[in-house]
Design a protein around this motif. Structure first.
Motif, PDB file in Angstrom:
ATOM      1  N   ALA A   1      24.062 -97.623   1.621  1.00  0.00           N
ATOM      2  CA  ALA A   1      25.308 -97.068   2.162  1.00  0.00           C
ATOM      3  C   ALA A   1      25.062 -95.852   3.044  1.00  0.00           C
ATOM      4  O   ALA A   1      25.989 -95.089   3.304  1.00  0.00           O
ATOM      5  CB  ALA A   1      26.251 -96.696   1.021  1.00  0.00           C
ATOM      6  N   ASP A   2      23.834 -95.658   3.516  1.00  0.00           N
ATOM      7  CA  ASP A   2      23.570 -94.525   4.400  1.00  0.00           C
ATOM      8  C   ASP A   2      24.447 -94.630   5.645  1.00  0.00           C
ATOM      9  O   ASP A   2      24.521 -95.682   6.279  1.00  0.00           O
ATOM     10  CB  ASP A   2      22.091 -94.506   4.795  1.00  0.00           C
ATOM     11  N   GLY A   3      25.102 -93.538   5.994  1.00  0.00           N
ATOM     12  CA  GLY A   3      26.004 -93.509   7.143  1.00  0.00           C
ATOM     13  C   GLY A   3      27.469 -93.459   6.772  1.00  0.00           C
ATOM     14  O   GLY A   3      28.297 -93.033   7.580  1.00  0.00           O
ATOM     15  N   ARG A   4      27.793 -93.856   5.556  1.00  0.00           N
ATOM     16  CA  ARG A   4      29.213 -93.883   5.178  1.00  0.00           C
ATOM     17  C   ARG A   4      29.810 -92.477   5.166  1.00  0.00           C
ATOM     18  O   ARG A   4      30.897 -92.260   5.724  1.00  0.00           O
ATOM     19  CB  ARG A   4      29.392 -94.525   3.805  1.00  0.00           C
ATOM     20  N   GLU A   5      29.129 -91.524   4.548  1.00  0.00           N
ATOM     21  CA  GLU A   5      29.719 -90.189   4.421  1.00  0.00           C
ATOM     22  C   GLU A   5      29.716 -89.457   5.758  1.00  0.00           C
ATOM     23  O   GLU A   5      30.656 -88.722   6.072  1.00  0.00           O
ATOM     24  CB  GLU A   5      28.988 -89.388   3.343  1.00  0.00           C
ATOM     25  N   GLY A   6      28.682 -89.640   6.564  1.00  0.00           N
ATOM     26  CA  GLY A   6      28.688 -89.049   7.898  1.00  0.00           C
ATOM     27  C   GLY A   6      29.776 -89.648   8.763  1.00  0.00           C
ATOM     28  O   GLY A   6      30.441 -88.944   9.541  1.00  0.00           O
ATOM     29  N   THR A   7      29.977 -90.962   8.624  1.00  0.00           N
ATOM     30  CA  THR A   7      31.058 -91.621   9.348  1.00  0.00           C
ATOM     31  C   THR A   7      32.405 -91.109   8.879  1.00  0.00           C
ATOM     32  O   THR A   7      33.319 -90.895   9.694  1.00  0.00           O
ATOM     33  CB  THR A   7      30.969 -93.144   9.140  1.00  0.00           C
ATOM     34  N   ARG A   8      32.551 -90.901   7.583  1.00  0.00           N
ATOM     35  CA  ARG A   8      33.813 -90.377   7.044  1.00  0.00           C
ATOM     36  C   ARG A   8      34.138 -89.010   7.645  1.00  0.00           C
ATOM     37  O   ARG A   8      35.285 -88.728   8.012  1.00  0.00           O
ATOM     38  CB  ARG A   8      33.732 -90.278   5.523  1.00  0.00           C
ATOM     39  N   ALA A   9      33.112 -88.168   7.756  1.00  0.00           N
ATOM     40  CA  ALA A   9      33.326 -86.829   8.326  1.00  0.00           C
ATOM     41  C   ALA A   9      33.731 -86.918   9.795  1.00  0.00           C
ATOM     42  O   ALA A   9      34.643 -86.206  10.243  1.00  0.00           O
ATOM     43  CB  ALA A   9      32.066 -85.986   8.162  1.00  0.00           C
ATOM     44  N   LEU A  10      33.073 -87.776  10.555  1.00  0.00           N
ATOM     45  CA  LEU A  10      33.435 -87.944  11.965  1.00  0.00           C
ATOM     46  C   LEU A  10      34.823 -88.546  12.118  1.00  0.00           C
ATOM     47  O   LEU A  10      35.623 -88.123  12.954  1.00  0.00           O
ATOM     48  CB  LEU A  10      32.398 -88.829  12.665  1.00  0.00           C
ATOM     49  N   LYS A  11      35.117 -89.537  11.295  1.00  0.00           N
ATOM     50  CA  LYS A  11      36.423 -90.201  11.343  1.00  0.00           C
ATOM     51  C   LYS A  11      37.549 -89.218  11.031  1.00  0.00           C
ATOM     52  O   LYS A  11      38.645 -89.293  11.608  1.00  0.00           O
ATOM     53  CB  LYS A  11      36.445 -91.378  10.371  1.00  0.00           C
ATOM     54  N   GLY A  12      37.266 -88.276  10.142  1.00  0.00           N
ATOM     55  CA  GLY A  12      38.264 -87.277   9.798  1.00  0.00           C
ATOM     56  C   GLY A  12      38.673 -86.408  10.964  1.00  0.00           C
ATOM     57  O   GLY A  12      39.783 -85.837  10.976  1.00  0.00           O
ATOM     58  N   LEU A  13      37.802 -86.310  11.979  1.00  0.00           N
ATOM     59  CA  LEU A  13      38.129 -85.531  13.174  1.00  0.00           C
ATOM     60  C   LEU A  13      38.770 -86.383  14.267  1.00  0.00           C
ATOM     61  O   LEU A  13      39.211 -85.860  15.278  1.00  0.00           O
ATOM     62  CB  LEU A  13      36.854 -84.882  13.735  1.00  0.00           C
ATOM     63  N   GLY A  14      38.778 -87.694  14.077  1.00  0.00           N
ATOM     64  CA  GLY A  14      39.358 -88.582  15.080  1.00  0.00           C
ATOM     65  C   GLY A  14      38.355 -89.374  15.878  1.00  0.00           C
ATOM     66  O   GLY A  14      38.694 -89.983  16.892  1.00  0.00           O
ATOM     67  N   ALA A  15      37.070 -89.388  15.445  1.00  0.00           N
ATOM     68  CA  ALA A  15      36.048 -90.162  16.144  1.00  0.00           C
ATOM     69  C   ALA A  15      36.302 -91.654  15.985  1.00  0.00           C
ATOM     70  O   ALA A  15      36.985 -92.095  15.057  1.00  0.00           O
ATOM     71  CB  ALA A  15      34.669 -89.805  15.609  1.00  0.00           C
ATOM     72  N   HIS A  16      35.740 -92.451  16.891  1.00  0.00           N
ATOM     73  CA  HIS A  16      35.834 -93.907  16.814  1.00  0.00           C
ATOM     74  C   HIS A  16      34.687 -94.446  15.967  1.00  0.00           C
ATOM     75  O   HIS A  16      33.557 -93.925  16.025  1.00  0.00           O
ATOM     76  CB  HIS A  16      35.761 -94.518  18.214  1.00  0.00           C
TER      77      HIS A  16
END
Length: 356
Positions: free
Chosen positions: A299-314
């Protein structure tokens, strides 16, 4: 029913060692062995295993040729054992191009910090690859001692709409693991030389492999691809591959987002880690990012993606059907973080359509 494995290696000592490790798991059974590639082809046809482990250098027929024949005549997942040298890296990449799905170092000390962990890792890789024979099921890193049942995947939660328009993004970040070398080739070779964004690639891979892999990608692609180095500045039409064995961190901002290379925090499993790079992009690039998660175990990438998504990233994720191992993309999709779920063949064209 136990997963059926054929072990191929010209070294009797190494064959016996792999057989003992795999047979120690009640969910795995080694049903046959072979001492060279030609014998492997015959044994695979006769025994129909779920997974084949394959050495590269063998007499009579080498592992790369054997993989190519197996994938043409009786395709199934193949796990290569490789030496962590420059020549070993090039040969392993050739084996992946021939159809092998994953690789591990032959020296267990290079696979994990202790032998018990290395044995667990080997068994997990075999399980994950065996599950890849069955389409559209979650292939996350297993912890149980029996194969996952063939059950339909639940419909994932829908991701909230990203707030940042595509045309204002400043970078594409791509994270991947098992199956990633071939997947990245397919995605990047579609991009034109004039692709307007910088790209950062995080592929789980040993330090001795990443220079050869970056060189291979650069030879295949129209865009520039090279291994990242400390101080590199992100620039359009250039993909920087995270070096193996360390961590790639993004810093700065504006038009001067730079690369910092640092040692891994104690206890870090993945070197490089998608989460570490993605989390650094939260400060350096904020919402102006497209994060793409391709095939990979865990699951590497899930938490980093969550943080980016929280700012509005695609966020884009590879779909189950085209993933070698549907672990990393599944973690993102199941968390409701993916704006788009794409077949591998559609990721490159979608990048071209969205940004060119």
């Amino acid at each position: 029913m136990a997963l059926r494995v054929v072990v191929v290696d010209d070294s009797g000592f190494f064959r016996r060692r792999i057989v003992e490790i795999l047979n120690a798991d009640i969910g795995i059974e080694v049903v046959g062995t072979a001492v060279n590639g030609q014998e492997a082809i015959e044994v695979v046809k006769r025994l129909d295993p779920d997974v084949v482990t394959m050495d590269i250098e063998m007499p009579v027929m080498d592992g790369i040729t054997a993989v190519r024949r197996i994938m043409a005549e009786s395709p199934r997942p193949v796990l290569m054992f490789s030496t962590l040298t420059t020549e070993g890296a090039k040969a392993t990449l050739d084996a992946l191009d021939a159809g092998a799905m994953d690789f591990l170092p032959k020296r267990f000390s290079e696979m994990a910090s202790d032998e018990d962990t290395a044995k667990i890792l080997l068994r997990r890789r075999v399980r994950a690859l065996a599950r890849s024979r069955r389409p559209a099921i979650t292939r996350a890193e297993p912890h149980d001692r029996s194969p996952a049942p063939d059950v339909p995947r639940p419909i994932p939660p829908r991701a909230p709409a990203s707030g940042t328009p595509l045309h204002s993004l400043r970078a594409v970040l791509i994270g991947t693991s098992t199956g990633g070398p071939v997947a990245l080739q397919e995605v990047l070779k579609v991009l034109p030389k004039t692709f307007p964004l910088p790209i950062v690639l995080i592929q789980h891979m040993p330090a001795s492999f990443t220079p050869a892999f970056a060189e291979r990608l650069n030879n295949l692609c129209q865009i520039e691809v090279r291994e990242a180095a400390a101080g590199d500045v992100l620039k359009p039409g250039c993909a920087l591959l995270a070096p193996g064995g360390v961590q790639l961190v993004l810093e700065g901002g504006g038009s001067q987002t730079r690369i910092r290379i640092e040692e891994s925090p104690p206890g870090t499993i993945y070197k490089p880690s998608v989460d570490i790079t993605f989390n650094s992009a939260v400060t350096a690039l904020k919402s102006q990012v497209l994060a793409v998660i391709l095939t990979g175990m865990g699951a590497d990438g899930r938490e980093g993606t969550r943080a980016l998504k929280g700012l509005g990233a695609h966020v884009w994720a590879q779909d189950a059907a085209s993933s070698v191992v549907y672990g990393m993309p599944a973690a993102v999709v199941d968390a409701g973080l993916a704006d788009q779920i794409l077949a591998l063949k559609d990721v490159g064209p979608a990048l071209v359509k969205g940004f060119c």
